[in-house]
Design an enzyme around this catalytic site. Sequence first.
Site, PDB file in Angstrom:
ATOM      1  N   TYR A 457      -1.366  23.803  18.946  1.00 50.14           N
ATOM      2  CA  TYR A 457      -2.659  24.225  18.397  1.00 50.14           C
ATOM      3  C   TYR A 457      -3.158  23.259  17.328  1.00 50.14           C
ATOM      4  O   TYR A 457      -3.744  23.674  16.336  1.00 50.14           O
ATOM      5  CB  TYR A 457      -2.547  25.671  17.882  1.00 50.14           C
ATOM      6  CG  TYR A 457      -2.463  26.658  19.040  1.00 50.14           C
ATOM      7  CD1 TYR A 457      -3.623  27.111  19.668  1.00 50.14           C
ATOM      8  CD2 TYR A 457      -1.245  27.070  19.552  1.00 50.14           C
ATOM      9  CE1 TYR A 457      -3.566  27.974  20.759  1.00 50.14           C
ATOM     10  CE2 TYR A 457      -1.176  27.931  20.641  1.00 50.14           C
ATOM     11  CZ  TYR A 457      -2.341  28.374  21.245  1.00 50.14           C
ATOM     12  OH  TYR A 457      -2.281  29.217  22.327  1.00 50.14           O
ATOM     13  N   GLU A 492      -0.076  25.748  26.445  1.00 47.67           N
ATOM     14  CA  GLU A 492      -1.101  26.461  25.667  1.00 47.67           C
ATOM     15  C   GLU A 492      -1.803  25.476  24.750  1.00 47.67           C
ATOM     16  O   GLU A 492      -1.141  24.652  24.106  1.00 47.67           O
ATOM     17  CB  GLU A 492      -0.485  27.564  24.782  1.00 47.67           C
ATOM     18  CG  GLU A 492      -0.124  28.830  25.496  1.00 47.67           C
ATOM     19  CD  GLU A 492       0.361  29.931  24.547  1.00 47.67           C
ATOM     20  OE1 GLU A 492      -0.061  29.968  23.369  1.00 47.67           O
ATOM     21  OE2 GLU A 492       1.188  30.742  24.992  1.00 47.67           O
TER      22      GLU A 492
END
Length: 582
Positions: A457, A492
């Site tokens: 992230y 992700e």
Amino acid sequence: MLYPITTESRSVISLAGIWKFRFCDEEEWRSIYVPASFNNQIPEAKARFYCGMVEYKRSFCVPNICSNQRKVLRFGAVTHDAEVFLDGILITKHKGGFLPFEIDISNFSCGTTHSLLVRVDNRINHHTLPIGNEAGIAFFGSDNPGIPSVEHGKAKLAGQNLPNFDFFNYAGITRSVCIYTTPAEYISDVSIVPSVEGSTGVVQYEIVATGNGIPFVEIVDENEQVVASLEGMKGILRIENATLWNPKPGIPYLYTARINYGIDKYELSFGIRTVEVSGTSFLINGRKFYFKGTGKHEDSPIRGRGIDQCLNLKDIGLLHWLGANSFRTSHYPYAEEMYQLCDREGIVIIDELPAVGLNFQGALNPYRLGNASYHSKLLQELIDRDKNHPSVVMWSLGNEPDTEHFPADAYHYWHALYMQAHRIDPQNRPVTMICCQNDYTKDLTTRTMDVVCVNRYYGWYNLSGNLAVAKDAFREEMNFWRNIGKPFILTEYGADAIPGMHAVVPEMFSEEFQVEYLEAMNEVLDEYDFVVGEHPWNFADFDTQQGPMRAGGNHKGLFSRDRTPKMAAYAVQRRWKCKNIE
Ligand code: GCB
């Protein structure tokens, strides 16, 4: 474990419908629909936040025409733990909320009414998978350690579910319940291992059956033509000029194994395809495969995590629309019907165990808490259930454990599971574990998996909003992974975007920023040829527990929760429909 089907020797009686339901601290019974999570069906805070036991009950009758048959009561999933009583007798227990279990009930007579009661426990803690916090610290809560008044308040949270994971703890009888029948002598398991020799499909099979018969197996193609047959509990069948199962844009061709065993008949669809990791490539049928897709959830506003085939079909349609070819069953095994759909639709699955939230520190080192045997039991159940699906190309042992603070403990814990998966999967698929954003230089586990899968992230949870700096940081890490020499999937990466929130200057939470974020990360991915896949987080917005970082759930979806495309969905579609990698 075989999926229940109706054939000329077998029948399936669905127990879907309105059941009676109560919270165990209440006397009165309410109505509830099965299968579905209970949390959003009852418009009360109690249903949403309940922590403890609930009871479901109904009566049923198996028709007399089944009286000479063996009868089995089967649950697709009960979240999380279940005790099942028939006519007041405890007949089975099951731990784990995302995998099926069944019990032979042939001793209970046909033609009479029986009472079925299921006691369900939705509590999560350090000994469940997924994990719940016991110390009163919510995953996305405001911690403020050390402030006396806050600490006193936290102590009062005991007795509540405090998920150590970022999805709502939906619970109940969430998947199909049925009674299925078989003859007294019956087929109980089938394993199929396909391989390819030139233009010939080679199908190795093994049958487990109860009785004295000898099975006869016929392989039938999509035109109903018998293309191979053989007698025996196990054997090898050869199909000349076989059509391979291929993910889109290929042909997801399915053959059917028709198995006759005495008077029992069972049918199983399967695909002929190979899966292999070679150097830094992931190969399907010997050709390089690039994972384009997303992480997902089983999540919808009313059914919660309850099976919804209409939604599943819509989602597969939207994956095709995006130009995607795959998804990960983040963060738990999905309903069996979804895998059947993917077999038919040519969508590739990374199949994940519900091992999420193993990231405590200090005395709570998850690797010493004794979850290993339970984790291993779930792995066995997952592979027993999903081993024959052509769509399943890799097992994920879990999501984002702490592999940094106890690197050696973590390695031993995950390596044992890694070895088990390779040992018990008849198709010996690649195995992975999904790595949390951490100090990757200390992590000894991720690099030992067949495919390095990491969630990152940069630019969101760290270096927030600064995409130029985020790209550089991501590059620095990618240089590390390049030296490991394994295929790499970014499983992700994502930015929340509130549907309809726009900004001239893209800033966090706007749809424009979400697009720029994904494009920035993709730019870095495109610089490395050991990257074999990209799975933005998430397919659609989804429900989570409430907390200061979640405004009505997690908004990292390419689609809103009702499946309306955000700007990011169009951006991803442009990329995936053009990106000329199969
Ligand atoms: C993660 C988790 C996922 C969360 C996501 C997020 O790393 O694997 O379950 O939903 O981040 O959006 O924070």
